[in-house]
Design an enzyme around this catalytic site. Structure first.
Site, PDB file in Angstrom:
ATOM      1  NE  ARG A 144     -10.482   5.780 -23.998  1.00 11.45           N
ATOM      2  CZ  ARG A 144      -9.439   4.984 -24.144  1.00 11.45           C
ATOM      3  NH1 ARG A 144      -9.267   3.951 -23.335  1.00 11.45           N
ATOM      4  NH2 ARG A 144      -8.528   5.233 -25.075  1.00 11.45           N
ATOM      5  CG  ASP A 145      -5.971   5.750 -22.241  1.00 17.94           C
ATOM      6  OD1 ASP A 145      -6.243   4.745 -21.574  1.00 17.94           O
ATOM      7  OD2 ASP A 145      -4.930   5.850 -22.915  1.00 17.94           O
ATOM      8  CG  HIS A 159      -2.358   6.313 -27.466  1.00 21.96           C
ATOM      9  ND1 HIS A 159      -3.618   6.852 -27.290  1.00 21.96           N
ATOM     10  CD2 HIS A 159      -2.075   5.690 -26.300  1.00 21.96           C
ATOM     11  CE1 HIS A 159      -4.065   6.561 -26.073  1.00 21.96           C
ATOM     12  NE2 HIS A 159      -3.139   5.859 -25.453  1.00 21.96           N
ATOM     13  CG  HIS A 192       0.451   4.848 -22.051  1.00 21.88           C
ATOM     14  ND1 HIS A 192      -0.395   4.727 -20.974  1.00 21.88           N
ATOM     15  CD2 HIS A 192      -0.355   4.909 -23.137  1.00 21.88           C
ATOM     16  CE1 HIS A 192      -1.650   4.705 -21.389  1.00 21.88           C
ATOM     17  NE2 HIS A 192      -1.662   4.807 -22.708  1.00 21.88           N
ATOM     18  CB  CYS A 210      -0.099   0.909 -17.685  1.00 23.50           C
ATOM     19  SG  CYS A 210      -0.247  -0.702 -18.463  1.00 23.50           S
ATOM     20  CG  ASN A 249      -2.647   8.376 -21.829  1.00 20.26           C
ATOM     21  OD1 ASN A 249      -2.678   7.878 -22.935  1.00 20.26           O
ATOM     22  ND2 ASN A 249      -3.494   8.016 -20.867  1.00 20.26           N
TER      23      ASN A 249
END
Lengths: 301, 301
Positions: free
Chosen positions: B16-17, B208, B210, B241, B250
């Site tokens: 997803r991300d 979480h 990055h 990003c 990530n």
């Protein structure tokens, strides 16, 4: 956390540890320009080159020319690597006022890397340390493979302690503990540093991490929490490990400085100037910078 | 150190991300294969897709097909992102049994990202949480920009705490604290987590990170030392990003697992299988893996 230092001295090793593994031939003038650029960033220790035999490290065969050519600034030390008395003599002739000797905690690695066992290498250093003491020359000591060896695998902690203690006892004012192949993780890095610090005072210790497995900054954080205040790093993450294909180089100085400043730990280094230098070097080498902070700064600037 | 967990649950967010920011069109079958491969690594939480409007995230417009197509294994949760009741209804229709809602600690970011203020987004979630409770569906909550915002810069710690507490109070079983633009450093990450943990129990918190500035693993280490035991990560470091050119994605799951295992912290994940999946995904995306551990494993394998 309470033991974390309030300021850290970065030992910039890009011109030596970074460039010695490059396949491309880098012009002497570019090496000089790299060091001169680094000298303007606020760094206080810049490892300039190596007086190892050009047979072993042809990339740095121009060590004397490089050392003669750099603009040596007051307040900055420019250590150079020396393998033995011959190297020491060449370094002194070139004007070096600080040198570094190197051995490993792994017998197998040291034999492959320097064609000598650990104890034999320590014996080679004895006359170097004696002459350096007489000459008023500072000597830094490196211990490689402190968290693992590409040939023998595990490295006994007791060996790391023994070798670091021997270098310190011989007169090295600082001993840099290197995870040469970047396999370490934070708990092991912390345990290793703690063990060495029982025999060598923490202010005489430095840590040297490679980012091969992506662990360098985390390992560094664990060691900062133990109180280490000297950190080796290479601008743009220069340098590879010749022993592992695809391996990345030293931890990037920019990423280290970004972390330290973000934690309120002073370095005296201007991150923007350092990142500029990293991008200049990466362009020279024809590759992307290995520094994520350098990349992020370029994108946000 | 004493508060470090003995085991950590990795929430794999790559599908997803990671994929939502890809420019390339990724075939539905490849998305399904990615998740199925991840399901075989020992991961227990794999964020499968997003039921955000395809107008906003066209890359995941095939959310229902992906969710229907994956081989859902016992013992693995496959949460999906939902922005509101409409998204929740679509997710449920597709068979989702865990969903995730998302807001930010930065008002400016939330307005740009979701066209709603923070409080407005929380109000939107209220009926989702109510329906989920009635349906026996677990809800995870995300708070973005917990250590900085690309639009407003600094983010008040009190806002992070307030938003995390609100999500938890509304019924989110877990709140993931995201450094969306990767600007955080360890001391700040630790301070942020400590502050949130005064209002939300640590077992209900995830982190979480990055790796935009190279700090992700160091930040993670600092948070582990505070006792966090749930970590979001993306295989091969997938995802960028969209708000910072050149920014990396990530933190790579492989690097996280390598670190945790090296520290004796269990994850249940098979690092070799995970790294295989990371290389498979990188090949699919036509780029080098963003995981250094993945690269080092490939070189040593």
């Amino acid at each position: 956390m309470s033991r974390s230092p309030t300021s850290v001295r970065i030992v910039e090793v890009g011109p030596r540890d970074g460039l010695q593994n490059e396949k491309a031939i880098i012009p002497t003038a570019a090496k000089i320009e790299l060091i001169d650029r680094l000298s303007r960033t606020g760094l206080r220790s810049i490892e300039a080159t190596s007086f190892v035999s050009p047979k072993w490290v042809p990339q740095l065969a121009d060590a004397a020319e490089v050392f003669a050519g750099i603009d040596k600034r007051d307040g900055i030390s420019y250590p150079v690597l020396v393998p033995n008395e011959t190297g020491y003599a060449r370094a002194r002739e070139a004007g070096a006022r600080e040198v570094a000797v190197f051995t490993a905690a792994s017998e197998a690695f040291n034999r492959r890397n320097t064609n000598a066992g650990i104890d034999e290498s320590l014996q080679r250093f004895a006359p170097v340390l004696e002459r350096a003491a007489a000459d008023g020359v500072k000597v830094r000591g490196y211990v490689s493979t402190v968290l693992g060896c590409p040939y023998q695998g595990a490295v006994p902690l007791a060996e790391v302690v023994r070798v670091a203690k021997a270098l310190h006892a011989m007169g090295c004012y600082e001993v840099s503990l290197g995870d040469t192949i970047g396999v370490g993780t934070p708990a092991k890095a912390r345990e290793m540093l703690r063990a060495v610090a029982t025999e060598v005072p923490m202010p005489a210790l430095a840590v040297h991490f490679h980012d091969t497995w992506g662990q360098a900054l985390a390992n560094l954080l664990a060691c900062l929490e133990e109180g280490v205040a000297v950190v080796d790093a290479a601008v743009s993450g220069a340098g590879g490990c010749p022993y592992a294909k695809g391996a990345s180089g030293n931890v990037a100085s920019e990423d280290v400085v970004y972390m330290l400043h973000g934690m309120g730990i002073r370095t005296g280094v201007d991150l923007d100037l350092l990142a500029d230098t990293g991008r200049w070097l990466s362009a020279l080498l024809g590759r992307d910078t290995g520094s994520k902070a350098g990349k992020a700064l370029a994108a946000s600037g």
